[in-house]
Scaffold this motif. Structure first.
Motif, PDB file in Angstrom:
ATOM      1  N   ASP A  20     -10.185  10.478  -6.398  1.00 11.38           N
ATOM      2  CA  ASP A  20     -11.482  11.131  -6.201  1.00 11.38           C
ATOM      3  C   ASP A  20     -11.429  12.118  -5.041  1.00 11.38           C
ATOM      4  O   ASP A  20     -11.989  13.211  -5.118  1.00 11.38           O
ATOM      5  N   ARG A  21     -10.737  11.750  -3.962  1.00 13.05           N
ATOM      6  CA  ARG A  21     -10.595  12.638  -2.804  1.00 13.05           C
ATOM      7  C   ARG A  21      -9.716  13.839  -3.120  1.00 13.05           C
ATOM      8  O   ARG A  21      -9.840  14.901  -2.492  1.00 13.05           O
ATOM      9  N   ALA A  22      -8.812  13.686  -4.069  1.00 11.17           N
ATOM     10  CA  ALA A  22      -7.832  14.729  -4.349  1.00 11.17           C
ATOM     11  C   ALA A  22      -8.230  15.628  -5.510  1.00 11.17           C
ATOM     12  O   ALA A  22      -7.409  16.429  -5.975  1.00 11.17           O
ATOM     13  N   ARG A  23      -9.442  15.552  -5.985  1.00  6.63           N
ATOM     14  CA  ARG A  23      -9.873  16.395  -7.108  1.00  6.63           C
ATOM     15  C   ARG A  23      -9.589  17.867  -6.799  1.00  6.63           C
ATOM     16  O   ARG A  23      -9.947  18.372  -5.732  1.00  6.63           O
ATOM     17  N   GLY A  24      -8.952  18.540  -7.748  1.00  7.76           N
ATOM     18  CA  GLY A  24      -8.626  19.949  -7.563  1.00  7.76           C
ATOM     19  C   GLY A  24      -7.476  20.182  -6.599  1.00  7.76           C
ATOM     20  O   GLY A  24      -7.178  21.324  -6.245  1.00  7.76           O
ATOM     21  N   ARG A  25      -6.814  19.080  -6.198  1.00  9.45           N
ATOM     22  CA  ARG A  25      -5.696  19.198  -5.257  1.00  9.45           C
ATOM     23  C   ARG A  25      -4.502  18.402  -5.771  1.00  9.45           C
ATOM     24  O   ARG A  25      -4.522  17.836  -6.851  1.00  9.45           O
ATOM     25  N   LYS A  26      -3.471  18.345  -4.955  1.00  7.48           N
ATOM     26  CA  LYS A  26      -2.301  17.525  -5.253  1.00  7.48           C
ATOM     27  C   LYS A  26      -2.445  16.195  -4.531  1.00  7.48           C
ATOM     28  O   LYS A  26      -2.995  16.130  -3.444  1.00  7.48           O
ATOM     29  N   LEU A  27      -1.908  15.148  -5.125  1.00  9.36           N
ATOM     30  CA  LEU A  27      -1.955  13.824  -4.513  1.00  9.36           C
ATOM     31  C   LEU A  27      -0.544  13.275  -4.351  1.00  9.36           C
ATOM     32  O   LEU A  27       0.240  13.247  -5.308  1.00  9.36           O
ATOM     33  N   LEU A  28      -0.226  12.833  -3.139  1.00  9.58           N
ATOM     34  CA  LEU A  28       1.013  12.145  -2.855  1.00  9.58           C
ATOM     35  C   LEU A  28       0.691  10.679  -2.568  1.00  9.58           C
ATOM     36  O   LEU A  28      -0.139  10.388  -1.698  1.00  9.58           O
ATOM     37  N   ILE A  29       1.310   9.772  -3.294  1.00  8.12           N
ATOM     38  CA  ILE A  29       1.137   8.345  -3.056  1.00  8.12           C
ATOM     39  C   ILE A  29       2.420   7.806  -2.427  1.00  8.12           C
ATOM     40  O   ILE A  29       3.507   7.929  -3.010  1.00  8.12           O
ATOM     41  N   SER A  30       2.273   7.223  -1.244  1.00 13.62           N
ATOM     42  CA  SER A  30       3.418   6.685  -0.509  1.00 13.62           C
ATOM     43  C   SER A  30       3.319   5.169  -0.428  1.00 13.62           C
ATOM     44  O   SER A  30       2.223   4.605  -0.391  1.00 13.62           O
ATOM     45  N   PHE A  31       4.483   4.525  -0.354  1.00 11.78           N
ATOM     46  CA  PHE A  31       4.535   3.069  -0.269  1.00 11.78           C
ATOM     47  C   PHE A  31       5.245   2.662   1.018  1.00 11.78           C
ATOM     48  O   PHE A  31       6.296   3.188   1.360  1.00 11.78           O
ATOM     49  N   PHE A  32       4.626   1.699   1.715  1.00 10.70           N
ATOM     50  CA  PHE A  32       5.083   1.297   3.036  1.00 10.70           C
ATOM     51  C   PHE A  32       4.957  -0.221   3.135  1.00 10.70           C
ATOM     52  O   PHE A  32       4.381  -0.866   2.276  1.00 10.70           O
ATOM     53  N   GLY A  33       5.496  -0.796   4.216  1.00  8.25           N
ATOM     54  CA  GLY A  33       5.419  -2.229   4.394  1.00  8.25           C
ATOM     55  C   GLY A  33       5.368  -2.620   5.859  1.00  8.25           C
ATOM     56  O   GLY A  33       4.845  -1.881   6.674  1.00  8.25           O
ATOM     57  N   GLY A  34       5.980  -3.771   6.166  1.00  8.08           N
ATOM     58  CA  GLY A  34       6.974  -4.561   5.505  1.00  8.08           C
ATOM     59  C   GLY A  34       8.020  -3.740   4.755  1.00  8.08           C
ATOM     60  O   GLY A  34       8.201  -2.567   4.966  1.00  8.08           O
ATOM     61  N   GLU A  35       8.687  -4.437   3.836  1.00  6.64           N
ATOM     62  CA  GLU A  35       9.632  -3.760   2.942  1.00  6.64           C
ATOM     63  C   GLU A  35       8.990  -3.632   1.569  1.00  6.64           C
ATOM     64  O   GLU A  35       8.855  -4.603   0.819  1.00  6.64           O
ATOM     65  N   PRO A  36       8.555  -2.404   1.213  1.00  3.88           N
ATOM     66  CA  PRO A  36       7.779  -2.225  -0.016  1.00  3.88           C
ATOM     67  C   PRO A  36       8.545  -2.522  -1.298  1.00  3.88           C
ATOM     68  O   PRO A  36       7.929  -2.885  -2.293  1.00  3.88           O
ATOM     69  N   SER A  37       9.875  -2.407  -1.282  1.00  8.60           N
ATOM     70  CA  SER A  37      10.611  -2.667  -2.522  1.00  8.60           C
ATOM     71  C   SER A  37      10.499  -4.129  -2.955  1.00  8.60           C
ATOM     72  O   SER A  37      10.738  -4.456  -4.129  1.00  8.60           O
ATOM     73  N   LEU A  38      10.108  -5.023  -2.031  1.00 10.67           N
ATOM     74  CA  LEU A  38       9.858  -6.419  -2.408  1.00 10.67           C
ATOM     75  C   LEU A  38       8.643  -6.528  -3.321  1.00 10.67           C
ATOM     76  O   LEU A  38       8.476  -7.529  -4.019  1.00 10.67           O
ATOM     77  N   ALA A  39       7.792  -5.508  -3.294  1.00 10.67           N
ATOM     78  CA  ALA A  39       6.592  -5.478  -4.134  1.00 10.67           C
ATOM     79  C   ALA A  39       6.790  -4.490  -5.288  1.00 10.67           C
ATOM     80  O   ALA A  39       5.898  -3.713  -5.629  1.00 10.67           O
ATOM     81  N   SER A  40       7.970  -4.534  -5.895  1.00  6.02           N
ATOM     82  CA  SER A  40       8.311  -3.528  -6.910  1.00  6.02           C
ATOM     83  C   SER A  40       7.380  -3.562  -8.113  1.00  6.02           C
ATOM     84  O   SER A  40       7.064  -2.516  -8.700  1.00  6.02           O
ATOM     85  N   GLU A  41       6.884  -4.749  -8.485  1.00  9.62           N
ATOM     86  CA  GLU A  41       5.975  -4.820  -9.639  1.00  9.62           C
ATOM     87  C   GLU A  41       4.642  -4.148  -9.311  1.00  9.62           C
ATOM     88  O   GLU A  41       4.038  -3.487 -10.169  1.00  9.62           O
TER      89      GLU A  41
END
Length: 435
Positions: free
Chosen positions: A113-134
């Motif tokens: 909703d915030r990115a309407r008409g724009r580009k959106l980048l989704i980043s993953f962080f942690g902890g170690e985010p690859s442990l939450a791969s699902e």
């Protein structure tokens, strides 16, 4: 290479340094350096000539390099970690909390909703985010199914990871075009000492395997190293080591004095190097990197081409982060209410009844409305004003007790390093685009 204190000044918003009998004025807008005689540097004619050449512009209000075309969501998907880094600023792995799917989807909807008409980048962080791969896989699928419905122009993903993950997870990240920031500390003896596995065993072999796979796949990534008083003297050796593995980008920062770094570790807390040692090691690493094909990044100068009123896009308002428990934070370190700055930087939460992320926009705006560089007299005329952006508020807090008071360590490093970067650009031995 050694650091040399130079005379500096702020020239109509641009960093200027004295080299010999001339001033070098660097413009990120014109991507050029002007050499000016001292007798004419403050003349109206000099200003007009540079204005015609496009030397002047306006720093970003959203954070370094940020424009209205881009918005970023960071999902802190877990507090868990398979390493026990001795300096971890969030003490990852002390708990094993994971983000619910409902929270993740609500955060994605908020960002779309915030990115309407724009580009959106989704980043993953942690902890170690690859442990939450699902969870990550679910977010990617959900965002891809919905972003066009929200009128978002484009969607991209990145992850900050320690690199210790199953090869099938790594292959999935590569196949889905994730940009990877790989946290590791270089030569095996340093990596294994500072970043051991949860069991205490060595982690370097697993991280090397990840790097080799990324290089073999010709997939873009960057290594991010934390410099302590022990590892800083090894920085040039690290550059050679990473070059031998095929790494082309290395981001280095001094240790953040938080979390495990200030807790007792075998009787002694970890510490950062002196500003002088860090500066000299960094300059030597930059020089060595130019010889072996490794670009060296550091916050003392990496925003030189992206002037801003703020240190990062979190306090600039162009990024929102949602934690594993549904808290909305403007800072990746402030992941819960127990953090001493949580009252300021946690600006919202997931509302389960409404199944939505609710942000206190007034509180969020208050974080962004008062740039650190406008609150400190020392910043007003500093040549690095719009490159530094006042530094990280949380790091400021850990060293000065005040989020708005710039860490003296940072000031000293910038004073040592940034003038040399500008001098190298002027000499043509450093590409401003790569800085």
């Amino acid at each position: 290479m050694e650091a040399k204190r130079r005379e500096t000044r702020l020239f109509h918003g641009l960093p200027a340094i004295k080299v010999g009998h001339r001033w070098l004025v660097f413009s990120p807008y014109a991507k050029s350096v002007a050499e000016i005689e001292p007798v004419i540097i403050d003349s109206s004619g000099t200003y007009r000539d540079l204005e015609v050449m496009g030397f002047f512009g306006e720093p970003s209000l959203m954070g370094p390099g940020q424009t209205s075309e881009h918005f970023q969501l960071t999902l802190i998907v877990t507090s868990d970690c398979n390493l026990r880094c001795k300096y971890c600023f969030v003490s990852a792995g002390d708990t094993s909390l994971y983000m619910d799917e409902d929270v993740a989807r609500a955060a994605v909807r908020y960002a779309l909703d915030r990115a309407r008409g724009r580009k959106l980048l989704i980043s993953f962080f942690g902890g170690e985010p690859s442990l939450a791969s699902e969870i990550i896989r679910g977010v990617v699928g959900y965002a891809r199914s919905e972003y066009l419905n929200y009128g978002v122009d484009a969607l991209s993903f990145n992850i900050t990871t320690n690199g210790v993950m199953p090869m099938q997870t790594l292959r999935w990240l590569i196949e889905n075009n994730f940009f990877l920031t790989l946290s590791m500390d270089g030569v095996p003896r340093v990596q294994n000492e500072q970043r051991p596995l949860k069991s205490g065993a060595a982690s370097s072999i697993a991280v090397e395997r990840t790097i080799r796979a990324l290089v073999e796949a010709r997939h873009e990534f960057i290594v991010r190293s934390t410099m302590t008083d022990v590892s800083t003297p090894c920085l040039v050796e690290e550059v050679d080591y990473l070059a031998s593995l095929g790494v082309s980008q290395l981001h280095v920062e001094a240790i953040n004095l938080a979390g495990r770094a200030v807790m007792e570790t075998k009787g002694q807390p970890m510490d950062r190097p002196s500003a002088e040692l860090f500066s000299l090691s960094l300059l030597d690493a930059i020089h060595r990197g130019s010889e072996v094909g490794v670009d060296i990044l550091n916050s003392a100068y990496m925003n030189l081409m992206q002037p801003s009123f703020h240190f990062c896009d979190g306090v600039g308002g162009n990024r929102v982060s949602v934690t594993y428990d549904g808290s909305v934070t403007t800072c990746l370190e402030v992941q819960g209410g127990c953090h001493p700055t949580s009252e300021k930087f946690i600006v919202g939460a997931y509302d389960r009844e409404r199944d939505a992320i609710i942000v206190n926009q007034e509180k969020r705006s208050a974080v962004c409305a008062t740039p650190i560089i406008d609150q400190n007299p020392a910043c007003l005329g500093c040549f690095a004003r719009y490159t530094c952006g006042g530094g990280c508020p949380i790091r400021n807090f850990h060293t000065t007790g005040d989020t708005s008071k710039v860490d003296p360590f940072r000031c000293e490093v910038i004073s040592n390093v940034l003038p040399e970067i500008i001098r190298l650009i002027a000499e043509g031995s450093c590409d401003g685009e790569e800085v």
